[in-house]
Design a protein around this motif. Structure first.
Motif, short mmCIF file in Angstrom:
data_model
loop_
_atom_site.label_atom_id
_atom_site.label_comp_id
_atom_site.label_asym_id
_atom_site.label_seq_id
_atom_site.Cartn_x
_atom_site.Cartn_y
_atom_site.Cartn_z
N GLY A 266 0.81 -1.22 0.00
CA GLY A 266 0.00 0.00 0.00
C GLY A 266 0.83 1.26 0.00
N SER A 267 2.07 1.18 -0.45
CA SER A 267 2.97 2.34 -0.44
C SER A 267 2.65 3.28 -1.59
CB SER A 267 4.43 1.87 -0.54
OG SER A 267 4.58 0.97 -1.62
N ARG A 268 3.10 4.52 -1.44
CA ARG A 268 2.92 5.52 -2.47
C ARG A 268 3.93 5.30 -3.60
NH1 ARG A 268 2.73 7.85 2.58
NH2 ARG A 268 0.74 8.81 3.15
N GLY A 270 5.99 7.34 -5.10
CA GLY A 270 7.31 7.92 -4.85
C GLY A 270 8.13 7.11 -3.88
N GLU A 271 7.44 6.47 -2.91
CA GLU A 271 8.15 5.64 -1.94
C GLU A 271 8.71 4.39 -2.59
OE1 GLU A 271 5.43 6.93 1.95
OE2 GLU A 271 5.05 5.06 0.88
N VAL A 272 7.95 3.79 -3.50
CA VAL A 272 8.44 2.60 -4.20
C VAL A 272 9.57 2.96 -5.14
CG1 VAL A 272 7.80 0.81 -5.87
CG2 VAL A 272 6.29 1.32 -3.96
N CYS A 273 9.42 4.08 -5.85
CA CYS A 273 10.49 4.50 -6.77
C CYS A 273 11.77 4.87 -6.00
CB CYS A 273 10.03 5.69 -7.61
SG CYS A 273 8.73 5.28 -8.80
N GLY A 274 11.64 5.34 -4.77
CA GLY A 274 12.80 5.73 -3.97
C GLY A 274 13.33 4.62 -3.09
N LEU A 275 12.76 3.40 -3.17
CA LEU A 275 13.20 2.30 -2.32
C LEU A 275 14.56 1.78 -2.80
CD1 LEU A 275 12.44 0.36 -0.01
CD2 LEU A 275 11.37 -1.12 -1.74
N ARG A 276 15.47 1.57 -1.86
CA ARG A 276 16.82 1.07 -2.17
C ARG A 276 16.99 -0.34 -1.59
NH1 ARG A 276 20.47 5.36 -3.56
NH2 ARG A 276 19.52 7.44 -3.32
N TRP A 277 17.94 -1.09 -2.20
CA TRP A 277 18.19 -2.45 -1.74
C TRP A 277 18.66 -2.48 -0.29
CZ3 TRP A 277 16.12 -6.30 -4.11
CH2 TRP A 277 15.95 -6.30 -5.49
N ARG A 292 12.74 7.24 2.41
CA ARG A 292 12.82 8.36 1.48
C ARG A 292 11.84 8.14 0.34
NH1 ARG A 292 15.16 12.75 3.12
NH2 ARG A 292 16.24 13.23 1.17
N SER A 293 11.64 9.18 -0.43
CA SER A 293 10.71 9.13 -1.55
C SER A 293 11.33 9.87 -2.73
CB SER A 293 9.37 9.77 -1.15
OG SER A 293 8.46 9.75 -2.23
N THR A 294 10.84 9.59 -3.92
CA THR A 294 11.31 10.26 -5.13
C THR A 294 10.24 11.25 -5.59
OG1 THR A 294 12.64 8.38 -5.83
CG2 THR A 294 12.05 9.98 -7.53
N GLY A 295 10.62 12.51 -5.72
CA GLY A 295 9.71 13.53 -6.23
C GLY A 295 10.01 13.83 -7.67
N GLN A 296 9.01 14.28 -8.41
CA GLN A 296 9.19 14.60 -9.82
C GLN A 296 8.29 15.75 -10.23
OE1 GLN A 296 8.31 11.42 -12.57
NE2 GLN A 296 8.83 12.64 -14.37
N GLY A 404 -0.54 1.91 10.27
CA GLY A 404 0.91 1.87 10.34
C GLY A 404 1.53 1.40 9.04
N ARG A 405 0.93 0.42 8.39
CA ARG A 405 1.47 -0.07 7.11
C ARG A 405 1.37 0.99 6.02
NH1 ARG A 405 2.33 -5.59 6.38
NH2 ARG A 405 1.93 -5.37 4.15
N LEU A 406 0.28 1.77 6.04
CA LEU A 406 0.10 2.78 5.01
C LEU A 406 0.79 4.10 5.34
CD1 LEU A 406 -2.09 0.71 4.12
CD2 LEU A 406 -3.47 2.66 3.41
N GLY A 407 1.24 4.26 6.58
CA GLY A 407 1.93 5.49 6.95
C GLY A 407 1.00 6.61 7.34
N HIS A 408 -0.07 6.28 8.07
CA HIS A 408 -1.01 7.29 8.54
C HIS A 408 -0.83 7.53 10.03
CE1 HIS A 408 -3.89 6.13 5.04
NE2 HIS A 408 -2.99 7.02 4.69
N SER A 409 -1.12 8.72 10.47
CA SER A 409 -1.12 9.05 11.89
C SER A 409 -2.56 9.21 12.36
CB SER A 409 -0.33 10.34 12.14
OG SER A 409 -0.88 11.40 11.38
N GLY A 410 -2.73 9.57 13.62
CA GLY A 410 -4.07 9.81 14.13
C GLY A 410 -4.79 8.55 14.58
N GLY A 411 -4.05 7.48 14.82
CA GLY A 411 -4.68 6.27 15.34
C GLY A 411 -5.57 5.54 14.36
N GLY A 412 -5.44 5.84 13.06
CA GLY A 412 -6.22 5.12 12.06
C GLY A 412 -7.45 5.85 11.58
N SER A 413 -7.70 7.07 12.08
CA SER A 413 -8.90 7.79 11.64
C SER A 413 -8.83 8.12 10.15
CB SER A 413 -9.06 9.08 12.45
OG SER A 413 -7.93 9.92 12.30
N THR A 414 -7.66 8.48 9.65
CA THR A 414 -7.51 8.77 8.22
C THR A 414 -7.77 7.52 7.39
OG1 THR A 414 -5.87 10.47 8.71
CG2 THR A 414 -5.93 9.64 6.46
N THR A 415 -7.30 6.39 7.88
CA THR A 415 -7.49 5.14 7.15
C THR A 415 -8.96 4.82 7.00
OG1 THR A 415 -5.44 4.36 8.15
CG2 THR A 415 -6.81 2.71 7.08
#
Length: 457
Positions: A266-268, A270-277, A292-296, A404-415
């Motif tokens: 469930g990553s964004r 930019g996060e997948v493009c910026g993932l390193r080995w 880290r993430s890759t911006g364009q 937590g897996r998606l990278g949200h704060s607020g205890g899951g309210s955003t999810t």
């Protein structure tokens, strides 16, 4: 000795029409250093005496504004305010690019030449109403909307490709040039989320103007902000997700691995493009660390923090670990054939044999959209996050873990509020659970009991 006389503040002049012009000194402009004046014209009344009395009231009101420091302390325009605001505001590079785009299209043409102190709440609310009608500020005009500002032939695409549907394999899709054709303007409202961005820009800019002492009160604070867009996540169904993944894998295992990883974590993009080995632990912990993430923007790319500016560890299942190991083996084989080596800190997904450059996020989006179009699936790349969240919630995973897996704060309210779609399976379980606990009239059999009963009964 004669008493000292007090010099009258402000002046009242007379126009040939019989109207009066009131002028009051308002201090020194904070930016230009020039004298500032408050001016107001009083239309002629029945008699000159009545006009003079009304002009005296206006002069008193303007003097009170100056004494109470409620008048603007500068005659600068909204254009100058926006320029100063962009100099000091601390925002992400891509967010800044989005701000600039909306400023140039929606704010400068409508408000840019107005003085900061002359912008009222009504002015901004009328701008929002106009954007809800038409994003191009047509004001009812009929005109041809060109696809480019450069010199071109409006019907150029018809000579290159017919406007009818074009065959792509076993499917037919619309001609891609038709969408770029010049045509008569049709009003399209600006999305509510974009109007909220315009509101955020104006709120930040006029808030700075109050802080800097340019104006006493921000007009943006006096209006109701645009409504928050109602979340409507639409993830692909499990069958559609399987179809997309199979097609991506058949076309290119590297491409299939990227889609599989996004679908799993469930990553964004930019996060997948910026993932390193170096941030993948495939042998021990079995986790991916998104730091880290890759911006364009256009052709420019850069490395940046994740959206939440926090590291995130996502546990990987055994199958995706095996898929990533196979992907690593393919990358190493290509590098060996070309006489290069893969650095420990190389990008997992890279167009370079040595993994030195990240894949472009925009390229990932475009390729995914072409994949979905070929399969006739109405979806977008970001919906893979919706898919991941929805499937995890349906499987009974607690919201905090999903957040937590998606990278949200607020205890899951955003999810829950945005990223979790309505799940029929989970809703059916809820209906069954309620039916089991619900009271029923005496002597009424359950559907199971009625189905088990014989027809004679």
């Amino acid at each position: 000795m004669a008493p000292a006389t007090t010099r009258q503040r402000g002046s009242i002049g007379w126009l040939p029409s019989g109207s009066a012009r009131v002028k009051v000194y308002a201090g020194i402009d904070q930016l230009t250093g020039e004298k500032m004046w408050l001016r107001e014209t009083v239309l002629a009344r029945a008699t000159r005496r009545e006009t003079e009395r009304e002009a005296e009231k206006v002069r008193t009101r303007l003097l009170n504004q100056v004494d109470e420091r409620r008048n603007p302390r500068t005659g600068t325009t909204v254009n100058e305010l926006i320029d100063r605001y962009l100099e000091v505001v601390d925002i992400d590079r891509k967010t800044r690019a989005g701000y600039v785009g909306k400023i140039e299209k929606h704010i400068r043409p409508e408000l840019g030449k107005r003085q900061v102190g002359a912008v009222k709440a009504e002015t901004i609310e009328r701008l929002y109403a106009q954007l809800r009608r038409c994003r191009d500020h047509c004001n009812g005009r009929v005109f041809v909307q060109h696809r480019t500002d450069h010199e071109h032939a409006c019907d150029e695409h018809t000579s290159r490709r017919k406007c009818a549907k074009v065959a792509q394999g076993d499917l037919e899709v619309e001609c891609r040039w038709c969408a770029r054709a010049c045509r008569t303007h049709t009003c399209r409202p600006l999305a509510p989320g974009s109007i909220r961005v315009v509101h955020a820009i104006l709120s930040g800019a006029f808030g700075r103007a109050v802080r800097w002492g340019w104006i006493a009160v921000s007009p943006v604070k006096q209006i109701e902000p645009p409504a928050t867009p109602r979340p409507n996540p639409d993830p692909p169904t499990p069958a559609e997700a399987a179809l997309l993944l199979n097609e991506a894998w058949d076309a290119d295992p590297d491409w299939g691995t990227l889609v599989w990883l996004m679908m799993t974590t469930g990553s964004r993009r930019g996060e997948v493009c910026g993932l390193r080995w170096s941030r993948l632990d495939l042998d021990h912990a079995g986790v991916a660390i998104f730091k880290r993430s890759t911006g364009q923007i256009g052709g420019r790319m850069w490395e940046k923090d994740t959206k939440t500016h926090q590291d995130r560890r996502v546990t990987l299942d055994l199958e995706i670990i095996e898929v990533l190991k196979e992907h690593r083996a393919r990358c190493e084989q290509r590098a060996t054939e070309l006489g290069v080596s893969i650095a420990p800190d190389a990008y997992v997904f890279s167009p370079s044999p040595d993994g030195s450059t990240p894949t472009k996020p925009d390229s990932v989006t475009q390729r995914y959209l072409r994949l979905a179009a070929r399969l006739g699936v109405a979806t977008r790349l970001h919906s893979l996050r919706h898919y991941s969240a929805t499937e995890l919630i349906a499987a009974g995973v607690d919201v905090r873990t999903v957040a937590g897996r998606l990278g949200h704060s607020g205890g899951g309210s955003t999810t829950l509020r945005i990223y979790t779609a309505f799940v029929n399976e989970a809703d059916q379980r809820a209906a069954t659970a309620l039916a089991d606990r619900r009271v029923r009239p005496p002597n009424r059999r359950t559907p199971t009991e009625r189905a088990a009963a014989s027809p004679e009964d």
